[in-house]
Design a protein around this motif. Structure first.
Motif, PDB file in Angstrom:
ATOM      1  N   THR A  17       0.833  -1.204   0.000  1.00 21.16           N
ATOM      2  CA  THR A  17       0.000   0.000   0.000  1.00 21.16           C
ATOM      3  C   THR A  17       0.865   1.251   0.000  1.00 21.16           C
ATOM      4  O   THR A  17       0.602   2.200  -0.745  1.00 21.16           O
ATOM      5  N   GLY A  18       1.908   1.239   0.803  1.00 25.24           N
ATOM      6  CA  GLY A  18       2.827   2.383   0.833  1.00 25.24           C
ATOM      7  C   GLY A  18       3.492   2.595  -0.510  1.00 25.24           C
ATOM      8  O   GLY A  18       3.664   3.730  -0.966  1.00 25.24           O
ATOM      9  N   ALA A  19       3.880   1.513  -1.181  1.00 25.82           N
ATOM     10  CA  ALA A  19       4.524   1.617  -2.488  1.00 25.82           C
ATOM     11  C   ALA A  19       3.561   2.182  -3.524  1.00 25.82           C
ATOM     12  O   ALA A  19       3.940   3.031  -4.340  1.00 25.82           O
ATOM     13  N   LEU A  20       2.326   1.727  -3.493  1.00 25.83           N
ATOM     14  CA  LEU A  20       1.329   2.230  -4.448  1.00 25.83           C
ATOM     15  C   LEU A  20       1.059   3.715  -4.232  1.00 25.83           C
ATOM     16  O   LEU A  20       1.097   4.515  -5.183  1.00 25.83           O
ATOM     17  N   ILE A  21       0.831   4.097  -3.004  1.00 27.40           N
ATOM     18  CA  ILE A  21       0.579   5.509  -2.689  1.00 27.40           C
ATOM     19  C   ILE A  21       1.820   6.346  -2.994  1.00 27.40           C
ATOM     20  O   ILE A  21       1.727   7.434  -3.570  1.00 27.40           O
ATOM     21  N   GLY A  22       2.995   5.844  -2.655  1.00 31.83           N
ATOM     22  CA  GLY A  22       4.237   6.557  -2.944  1.00 31.83           C
ATOM     23  C   GLY A  22       4.453   6.745  -4.431  1.00 31.83           C
ATOM     24  O   GLY A  22       4.905   7.806  -4.872  1.00 31.83           O
ATOM     25  N   ILE A  24       2.137   6.926  -6.789  1.00 25.20           N
ATOM     26  CA  ILE A  24       1.183   7.930  -7.269  1.00 25.20           C
ATOM     27  C   ILE A  24       1.623   9.333  -6.859  1.00 25.20           C
ATOM     28  O   ILE A  24       1.622  10.259  -7.670  1.00 25.20           O
ATOM     29  N   ILE A  25       2.030   9.491  -5.613  1.00 25.73           N
ATOM     30  CA  ILE A  25       2.456  10.810  -5.136  1.00 25.73           C
ATOM     31  C   ILE A  25       3.752  11.238  -5.812  1.00 25.73           C
ATOM     32  O   ILE A  25       3.919  12.406  -6.165  1.00 25.73           O
ATOM     33  N   GLY A  26       4.688  10.311  -6.020  1.00 30.47           N
ATOM     34  CA  GLY A  26       5.938  10.649  -6.694  1.00 30.47           C
ATOM     35  C   GLY A  26       5.704  11.108  -8.116  1.00 30.47           C
ATOM     36  O   GLY A  26       6.284  12.096  -8.574  1.00 30.47           O
ATOM     37  N   PHE A  27       4.844  10.400  -8.836  1.00 38.75           N
ATOM     38  CA  PHE A  27       4.505  10.773 -10.205  1.00 38.75           C
ATOM     39  C   PHE A  27       3.870  12.157 -10.242  1.00 38.75           C
ATOM     40  O   PHE A  27       4.253  13.027 -11.031  1.00 38.75           O
ATOM     41  N   THR A  28       2.924  12.382  -9.335  1.00 35.48           N
ATOM     42  CA  THR A  28       2.231  13.670  -9.278  1.00 35.48           C
ATOM     43  C   THR A  28       3.173  14.783  -8.833  1.00 35.48           C
ATOM     44  O   THR A  28       3.120  15.896  -9.376  1.00 35.48           O
ATOM     45  N   ALA A  29       4.043  14.501  -7.879  1.00 37.40           N
ATOM     46  CA  ALA A  29       4.966  15.519  -7.378  1.00 37.40           C
ATOM     47  C   ALA A  29       5.887  16.013  -8.480  1.00 37.40           C
ATOM     48  O   ALA A  29       6.166  17.213  -8.574  1.00 37.40           O
ATOM     49  N   LYS A  30       6.362  15.107  -9.316  1.00 36.58           N
ATOM     50  CA  LYS A  30       7.252  15.532 -10.397  1.00 36.58           C
ATOM     51  C   LYS A  30       6.496  16.394 -11.404  1.00 36.58           C
ATOM     52  O   LYS A  30       7.023  17.396 -11.891  1.00 36.58           O
ATOM     53  N   LYS A  31       5.272  16.024 -11.723  1.00 45.47           N
ATOM     54  CA  LYS A  31       4.476  16.828 -12.659  1.00 45.47           C
ATOM     55  C   LYS A  31       4.194  18.208 -12.075  1.00 45.47           C
ATOM     56  O   LYS A  31       4.304  19.218 -12.769  1.00 45.47           O
ATOM     57  N   SER A  91       7.417   0.008   7.873  1.00 46.69           N
ATOM     58  CA  SER A  91       6.911  -0.827   6.777  1.00 46.69           C
ATOM     59  C   SER A  91       6.196  -0.006   5.719  1.00 46.69           C
ATOM     60  O   SER A  91       6.389  -0.209   4.526  1.00 46.69           O
ATOM     61  N   VAL A  92       5.398   0.955   6.134  1.00 45.50           N
ATOM     62  CA  VAL A  92       4.678   1.789   5.171  1.00 45.50           C
ATOM     63  C   VAL A  92       5.642   2.755   4.496  1.00 45.50           C
ATOM     64  O   VAL A  92       5.601   2.946   3.277  1.00 45.50           O
ATOM     65  N   SER A  93       6.539   3.359   5.261  1.00 44.67           N
ATOM     66  CA  SER A  93       7.437   4.357   4.684  1.00 44.67           C
ATOM     67  C   SER A  93       8.456   3.729   3.750  1.00 44.67           C
ATOM     68  O   SER A  93       8.861   4.345   2.770  1.00 44.67           O
ATOM     69  N   GLY A  98      10.101   3.634  -1.892  1.00 42.53           N
ATOM     70  CA  GLY A  98      10.373   2.936  -3.137  1.00 42.53           C
ATOM     71  C   GLY A  98       9.392   3.311  -4.240  1.00 42.53           C
ATOM     72  O   GLY A  98       9.776   3.567  -5.372  1.00 42.53           O
ATOM     73  N   GLY A  99       8.127   3.352  -3.898  1.00 43.94           N
ATOM     74  CA  GLY A  99       7.105   3.730  -4.872  1.00 43.94           C
ATOM     75  C   GLY A  99       7.245   5.168  -5.314  1.00 43.94           C
ATOM     76  O   GLY A  99       7.075   5.506  -6.488  1.00 43.94           O
ATOM     77  N   PHE A 100       7.581   6.055  -4.379  1.00 41.67           N
ATOM     78  CA  PHE A 100       7.765   7.469  -4.703  1.00 41.67           C
ATOM     79  C   PHE A 100       8.908   7.635  -5.697  1.00 41.67           C
ATOM     80  O   PHE A 100       8.778   8.338  -6.700  1.00 41.67           O
ATOM     81  N   LEU A 101      10.025   6.985  -5.428  1.00 35.30           N
ATOM     82  CA  LEU A 101      11.168   7.098  -6.330  1.00 35.30           C
ATOM     83  C   LEU A 101      10.844   6.520  -7.706  1.00 35.30           C
ATOM     84  O   LEU A 101      11.221   7.095  -8.725  1.00 35.30           O
ATOM     85  N   LEU A 102      10.149   5.404  -7.740  1.00 37.36           N
ATOM     86  CA  LEU A 102       9.772   4.804  -9.018  1.00 37.36           C
ATOM     87  C   LEU A 102       8.807   5.721  -9.778  1.00 37.36           C
ATOM     88  O   LEU A 102       8.985   5.973 -10.975  1.00 37.36           O
ATOM     89  N   GLY A 103       7.798   6.246  -9.081  1.00 38.56           N
ATOM     90  CA  GLY A 103       6.855   7.158  -9.732  1.00 38.56           C
ATOM     91  C   GLY A 103       7.503   8.443 -10.175  1.00 38.56           C
ATOM     92  O   GLY A 103       7.205   8.982 -11.244  1.00 38.56           O
TER      93      GLY A 103
END
Length: 107
Positions: A17-22, A24-31, A91-93, A98-103
């Protein structure tokens, strides 16, 4: 007695869940960061143009100083007890990071 299977499942769900949310937020943050950079760049170019036409007078030293002041204010704040925060959200962070960096990289 500790039920390791349910503990592992809970940790796995938290990481996923943390990776998925991260992501999405990472992708949006860069945009959003790109959009803000474009807006600030256009604003500074407009100020420079208006200044060259003598329509506007800009004190560039104060503009630069305000950015430095904001950066120093953000750096001087002390975070809360970071050890307890880290341990309670590991665990969530971890998944979020990881998800944030990938996004952020995929944007």
């Amino acid at each position: 007695m500790v039920d390791f299977q349910s503990l592992a499942q809970t940790v796995g769900i938290n990481i996923g869940t943390g990776a998925l949310i991260g992501g999405i937020i990472g992708f949006t943050a860069k945009k959003v960061a790109k959009l803000v950079a474009i807006i600030v760049g256009l604003e500074l170019a407009l100020f420079k143009f208006l200044e060259s036409r003598q329509i506007l007078v800009v004190n560039w030293d104060r503009v630069g100083a305000s950015f430095l002041t904001a950066g120093e204010a953000a750096a001087s704040q002390t975070p809360p007890s970071w050890i307890m925060t880290l341990l309670s959200t590991l665990s969530v962070s971890g998944g979020f990071a990881g998800g944030f960096l990938l996004g952020f990289k995929k944007a």
